[in-house]
Design a protein around this motif. Structure first.
Motif, short mmCIF file in Angstrom:
data_model
loop_
_atom_site.label_atom_id
_atom_site.label_comp_id
_atom_site.label_asym_id
_atom_site.label_seq_id
_atom_site.Cartn_x
_atom_site.Cartn_y
_atom_site.Cartn_z
N LEU A 99 4.55 0.47 -17.79
CA LEU A 99 3.33 0.44 -18.60
C LEU A 99 3.20 -0.95 -19.21
O LEU A 99 4.20 -1.62 -19.43
CB LEU A 99 3.42 1.46 -19.73
N ARG A 118 -0.10 -2.35 -24.37
CA ARG A 118 -1.10 -1.49 -25.00
C ARG A 118 -0.93 -0.04 -24.60
O ARG A 118 -1.05 0.87 -25.41
CB ARG A 118 -2.51 -1.97 -24.64
N GLU A 119 -0.64 0.17 -23.31
CA GLU A 119 -0.46 1.54 -22.83
C GLU A 119 0.75 2.18 -23.51
O GLU A 119 0.70 3.33 -23.95
CB GLU A 119 -0.27 1.55 -21.31
N GLU A 147 -0.04 3.19 -26.91
CA GLU A 147 -0.87 4.40 -27.00
C GLU A 147 -0.02 5.65 -26.80
O GLU A 147 -0.14 6.63 -27.55
CB GLU A 147 -1.99 4.36 -25.95
N VAL A 148 0.85 5.63 -25.80
CA VAL A 148 1.74 6.77 -25.59
C VAL A 148 2.55 7.03 -26.85
O VAL A 148 2.70 8.17 -27.30
CB VAL A 148 2.67 6.52 -24.37
N TYR A 161 0.66 8.85 -29.57
CA TYR A 161 0.59 10.30 -29.41
C TYR A 161 1.84 10.96 -29.96
O TYR A 161 1.79 12.01 -30.61
CB TYR A 161 0.42 10.70 -27.93
N GLY A 188 1.71 13.50 -33.07
CA GLY A 188 2.21 14.85 -32.85
C GLY A 188 3.30 15.19 -33.85
O GLY A 188 3.30 16.27 -34.44
N VAL A 227 1.73 15.88 -37.30
CA VAL A 227 1.04 17.16 -37.40
C VAL A 227 2.04 18.31 -37.39
O VAL A 227 2.00 19.19 -38.26
CB VAL A 227 0.01 17.32 -36.25
N PHE A 228 2.98 18.27 -36.44
CA PHE A 228 3.99 19.33 -36.38
C PHE A 228 4.79 19.37 -37.67
O PHE A 228 5.09 20.45 -38.20
CB PHE A 228 4.94 19.11 -35.20
N ILE A 275 2.78 20.93 -40.48
CA ILE A 275 2.63 22.37 -40.28
C ILE A 275 3.93 23.10 -40.57
O ILE A 275 3.94 24.15 -41.23
CB ILE A 275 2.13 22.64 -38.84
N LEU A 333 4.40 23.36 -44.33
CA LEU A 333 3.53 24.36 -44.95
C LEU A 333 4.02 25.76 -44.62
O LEU A 333 4.08 26.64 -45.49
CB LEU A 333 2.10 24.16 -44.45
N ALA A 334 4.40 25.97 -43.35
CA ALA A 334 4.87 27.29 -42.93
C ALA A 334 6.13 27.67 -43.71
O ALA A 334 6.26 28.80 -44.19
CB ALA A 334 5.15 27.31 -41.43
N LEU A 355 5.26 28.69 -47.24
CA LEU A 355 4.67 30.01 -47.34
C LEU A 355 5.71 31.10 -47.16
O LEU A 355 5.70 32.11 -47.88
CB LEU A 355 3.55 30.17 -46.31
N ALA A 372 -6.04 2.86 -23.76
CA ALA A 372 -5.42 1.87 -22.88
C ALA A 372 -5.01 2.50 -21.57
O ALA A 372 -4.78 1.82 -20.58
CB ALA A 372 -4.22 1.25 -23.57
N LEU A 381 -2.96 21.08 -30.39
CA LEU A 381 -2.08 20.92 -31.54
C LEU A 381 -2.62 21.68 -32.74
O LEU A 381 -1.89 22.39 -33.44
CB LEU A 381 -2.00 19.45 -31.92
N ILE A 419 0.97 28.83 -38.92
CA ILE A 419 1.04 29.16 -40.35
C ILE A 419 0.26 30.42 -40.69
O ILE A 419 0.43 30.98 -41.77
CB ILE A 419 0.56 27.99 -41.23
N ARG A 474 -6.53 1.85 -14.89
CA ARG A 474 -6.51 0.57 -15.65
C ARG A 474 -7.87 -0.08 -15.68
O ARG A 474 -8.24 -0.69 -16.67
CB ARG A 474 -5.50 -0.37 -15.01
#
Lengths: 51, 482
Positions: free
Chosen positions: A13, A16-17, A20-21, A24, A28, A31-32, A35, A38-39, A42, B98, B112, B120, B238
């Motif tokens: 790669l 830039r590629e 970007e990977v 993600y 991720g 966010v996980f 969550i 919070l879980a 609770l 990209a 997600l 939750i 690309r």
């Protein structure tokens, strides 16, 4: 292999590629993580496991 | 000396293309297996819808004894996201990546959120209902966490469906699009039917632990199916990445203006809204109508839903065939609405002495009509969409469709409840509330037919003007692997 100086070893790669990977992965994880937090909160409220 | 670096590089290069989550080439002919795999995202959407509208609706009221108004409010939250589908679709159209990806990042994000919401949700519901030590928990904690859970699921499923449909449209040629639309609708229906049966069986003997297992299990199934669906669907490109980088950003308002400047676009959206509203109101009322007015047993009324679904499947099948052979989608949508009108009329007539057989025939007819209408209007949306605005067009379709269906279901329930309440005091017939709702549906379907009348003309005019349109961003320049 091409001689693009931007290429990141070993995936082929370019920078830039790869970034970007990576973004993600970071998104991720955030966010996980939020969550899961919070879980756990609770569950602790409903059935406390500490004290 | 052994060159580890080179060895590792060659090994990695050898396995990479097979295991990378992106297709190497977006081929001209997409095999059916790949489309079937892609359509799995609709199964997860159907599953989420059933869980929200059907299963949790009941569990929250009956088992968790949450007040019914609060439940209705919570279940309406995902609907707030429906209008945002337009924005999501647009964002995926102009996404800068990209890697040259447009759709897959959004499906992934949607997955997600959907997963997070389901993860939750059971605990939020347990806290909301005051389970265990949560009796002492502050009220806002249960309320806000349940709201977050429902919002996350809603946002996720709207994102996944909008962008997933856009990806499916990207993948196939124009003449194959009706088949894909049919496939997507059928998979949504399959997802809903199968998950309704599974959830029903699993939650037969309700325990809080079961609830946690079922909801979190569906979270895992969502991620698994969506990952499997996305795998290798969109090509890394690309050249496209380079184009994305240098293309100036198109704002949403500009894109929207270009989109509605198309003749017929506004009108088509109005038709979709009216028709979906008309067909949507019946969904929740057919069963109580059969039970209360026609005196059918619970087992019989459950079969009604199956009959309706069978009719809808028929509708999809016919629509796929007719439109695949080059039929006009708007005309077919009108026919669908026109079949629905006598269907509802028959349902009304069955309480006026027409009998159960007429009711069943009417149910079947509305199913066929709804199938034809849904399929035809979605195909019309896709065909009308400018090639660089497919996401936006499908977002607009989804926003109108989901909003109107949701409002239809809610209104049907409200009208019925209000009139059933009046019934005792005012001495109304038990059939009156239902007859009123079914009459409203006939009226709305009639309005949809009227609104659709000029579109066919506009569409043919437009078609002549850009008949040489080709898929502008056909993915012809995949990344060379090594």
């Amino acid at each position: 292999m091409s001689d693009d100086p931007d290429k990141v070893w070993p995936t082929g790669l370019n920078l830039r590629e790869a970034e970007e990977v990576h973004s993600y992965l970071i998104d991720g994880t955030r966010v996980f993580g939020a969550i899961a937090l919070l879980a756990h909160l609770l569950v602790a409220v409903a059935t406390p496991w500490l004290g | 000396m052994f060159d580890y670096r080179n060895f590792a590089l060659r090994k990695l290069a050898g396995i990479a293309p097979r295991y990378l989550p992106f297709a190497d080439v977006a081929t001209d002919d997409v095999p059916l297996s790949r489309l079937l795999r892609l359509s799995l995202f609709q199964v997860t959407v159907g599953m989420a819808l059933v869980l929200l509208v059907g299963t949790l609706n009941r569990v929250m009221i009956v088992e968790l004894s949450v007040p019914a108004t609060l439940v209705a409010g919570m279940l309406a939250l995902p609907l707030l996201f429906a209008p945002l589908r337009t924005l999501i679709g647009h964002r995926s159209d102009v996404h800068v990546s990209a890697l040259g990806l447009r759709r897959v990042p959004y499906i992934w994000k949607g997955t997600l959120y959907q997963f997070g919401g389901f993860a939750i949700m059971p605990f939020a519901l347990l806290v909301l209902s005051g389970y265990g030590d949560a009796v002492d928990a502050p009220r806002w904690l249960g309320l806000s966490s349940a709201a977050i859970a429902f919002l996350l699921v809603g946002a996720g499923l709207h994102m996944v469906q909008t962008v997933g449909l856009a990806l499916a449209t990207d993948l196939v040629e124009e003449q194959d699009q009706p088949k894909v639309v049919g496939l997507m609708y059928v998979m949504l229906l399959v997802g809903m039917v199968v998950s309704a049966l599974v959830f029903g069986a699993l939650l037969e003997n309700y325990t809080p632990g079961k609830l946690v297992q079922v909801i979190q299990g569906s979270a895992v199934v969502t991620v698994a199916l969506n990952l499997f669906a996305m795998w290798k669907q969109e090509a890394r490109d690309r050249n496209r990445a380079e184009t994305m980088r240098v293309t100036p950003v198109v704002t949403f308002s500009t894109a929207w203006k270009t989109f509605v400047a198309n003749p017929g676009t506004h009108r088509l959206l109005v038709v979709i809204g009216l028709g979906t509203f008309g067909f949507g109101m019946a969904d929740v009322l057919l069963e109580p109508y059969g039970g209360q007015v026609l005196g059918m047993s619970v087992a019989d009324t459950t079969k009604l839903t199956a009959l309706l679904a069978t009719g809808t499947l028929f509708g999809f099948g016919i629509a796929s065939r007719v439109l695949g052979a080059g039929g006009n989608p708007v005309a077919l949508g009108r026919i669908g609405a026109a079949i629905g009108m006598p269907g509802f009329a028959a349902i009304i007539a069955s309480s006026l002495g027409g009998g159960t057989l007429l009711f069943l025939a009417g149910t079947m007819a509305t199913g066929v009509g709804a199938g034809l209408f849904g399929h035809a209007t979605l195909t019309a949306t896709i065909r009308n969409a400018p090639p660089n605005q497919i996401g936006l067009a499908l977002g607009a379709w989804g926003a109108v469709q989901a909003t109107c269906a949701g409002i239809g279901v809610a209104l049907a329930g409200i009208v019925r409840d209000v009139l059933v309440g009046l019934e005792v005091s005012a001495g109304l017939q038990p059939a009156t509330p239902y007859t009123l709702v079914f009459t409203i549906e006939v009226v709305f379907l009639g309005l949809a037919i009227l609104a659709a009348a000029p579109i066919g003309y506009l569409a043919t005019k437009r078609r002549q003007s850009d008949s040489k349109r080709t898929t502008a961003d056909s993915q012809q320049n995949p990344v060379e692997v090594i």
